[in-house]
Design a protein around this motif. Structure first.
Motif, PDB file in Angstrom:
ATOM      1  N   TYR A 137      -7.078  -0.173  -1.013  1.00  0.00           N
ATOM      2  CA  TYR A 137      -6.293   0.003   0.049  1.00  0.00           C
ATOM      3  C   TYR A 137      -6.958   0.013   1.523  1.00  0.00           C
ATOM      4  CZ  TYR A 137      -3.478   1.992  -3.639  1.00  0.00           C
ATOM      5  OH  TYR A 137      -2.866   2.094  -4.920  1.00  0.00           O
ATOM      6  N   VAL A 195      -1.557  -5.964   3.186  1.00  0.00           N
ATOM      7  CA  VAL A 195      -1.433  -4.694   2.115  1.00  0.00           C
ATOM      8  C   VAL A 195      -0.407  -4.893   0.819  1.00  0.00           C
ATOM      9  CG1 VAL A 195      -1.460  -3.180   4.469  1.00  0.00           C
ATOM     10  CG2 VAL A 195       0.584  -4.168   3.619  1.00  0.00           C
ATOM     11  N   ALA A 209      -0.185   4.047  -2.856  1.00  0.00           N
ATOM     12  CA  ALA A 209      -1.519   4.890  -2.733  1.00  0.00           C
ATOM     13  C   ALA A 209      -0.995   6.357  -3.457  1.00  0.00           C
ATOM     14  CB  ALA A 209      -1.758   5.194  -1.270  1.00  0.00           C
ATOM     15  N   ASP A 219       0.790  -1.195   0.037  1.00  0.00           N
ATOM     16  CA  ASP A 219      -0.072   0.019   0.013  1.00  0.00           C
ATOM     17  C   ASP A 219       0.683   1.222  -0.150  1.00  0.00           C
ATOM     18  OD1 ASP A 219      -2.396  -1.271   0.094  1.00  0.00           O
ATOM     19  OD2 ASP A 219      -2.965  -0.778   1.893  1.00  0.00           O
TER      20      ASP A 219
END
Length: 267
Positions: free
Chosen positions: A237, A242, A214, A210
């Motif tokens: 997310y 993750v 992101a 993540d």
């Protein structure tokens, strides 16, 4: 302390994370090319005293300003409390630590605000050249104040694609005519370059996290492109796991063809 002019929301959050990312970059430059302490984490990836200093700074500043937001950072132990929050910060204090250690330019500070599983504000700061990428959901993407957009190339042949070193010399990619760039260690920066139209595509191997993705995800989306898995699905997310599968970032015109050729090599 960083200025804060509100309790949350797109513009306020963007201002907050932009200032935080830039200040974190300035802190990092105090360690850069000065032989910082380095050690290996449990997964055998390197971490430096600069990573930890930035993690502490960003955690203190951002969580003070938004105490009701959750927190996920590469360098903070994940206690899963974030799963109780609809909105959270997702942070990589130094994305491209190996580049940082070797005194190279291709590392970045990545900060995103994620709501209901998708990024809504993003700041990616590349300290050595002083480049600040920003985006908000529905508000477009910018680089140092100028609007950016993805390349509109429609043919794979000749496309300039950034990928991991493991793809160097892959015959399938070479036969497709891709111009491979394997020198960008920061995955977030690799994707941001697609948002800025400086690369036609970018590839992420399986198990990117993540915090790697992101902020860059929102940048490329708001620049008119896509970051998806090989089946064209957008990412979610703040899940329990993750990690993500093999991914491509590119324009809508190249996504299907780039995904197909990457699938033949990696999936």
């Amino acid at each position: 302390m960083l200025d804060d002019d509100g309790a949350g929301g797109g513009a306020d959050d963007l201002k907050l994370i932009a200032e935080a990312a830039q200040e974190a970059g300035r802190i990092a430059m105090g360690y850069f090319r000065r032989d910082p302490k380095v050690w290996n984490k449990e997964n055998n990836s390197p971490v430096t005293e600069a990573d930890m200093a930035l993690d502490t700074f960003l955690g203190n500043e951002l969580r003070r300003a938004r105490p009701d937001y959750g927190w996920l950072s590469e360098e903070t132990t994940d206690d899963k409390a974030r799963l109780k929050h609809d909105r959270l910060f997702i942070v990589d204090p130094i994305d491209g630590t190996r580049a940082f250690i070797h005194g190279e330019d291709d590392w970045s500070v990545s900060v995103a605000v994620v709501e209901a599983g998708r990024p809504v504000a993003a700041a990616l700061y590349v300290p050595v050249p002083g480049e600040l990428y920003l985006a908000t959901s529905g508000g477009g993407a910018q680089l140092n104040g100028g609007v950016i957009s993805v390349s509109q190339r429609s043919e794979l042949a000749g496309a300039h694609v950034a990928g991991p070193r493991s793809l160097r010399g892959q015959k399938t990619l070479m036969a497709a005519g891709l111009d491979q760039d394997v020198h960008i260690r920061s995955l977030a920066l690799r994707i941001a370059l697609v948002a800025a139209g400086r690369r036609d595509g970018a590839i992420a191997t399986r198990h990117a996290n993540d915090w790697d993705l992101a902020a860059a995800d929102l940048l490329v989306q708001e620049a008119g492109g896509q970051l998806t898995d090989l089946d064209g699905r957008t990412l979610r997310y703040n899940r329990l796991d993750v990690r993500h599968p093999v991914l491509v970032a590119t324009s809508t015109t190249l996504r299907a063809s780039l995904s197909e050729i990457v699938r033949s090599v990696l999936d």
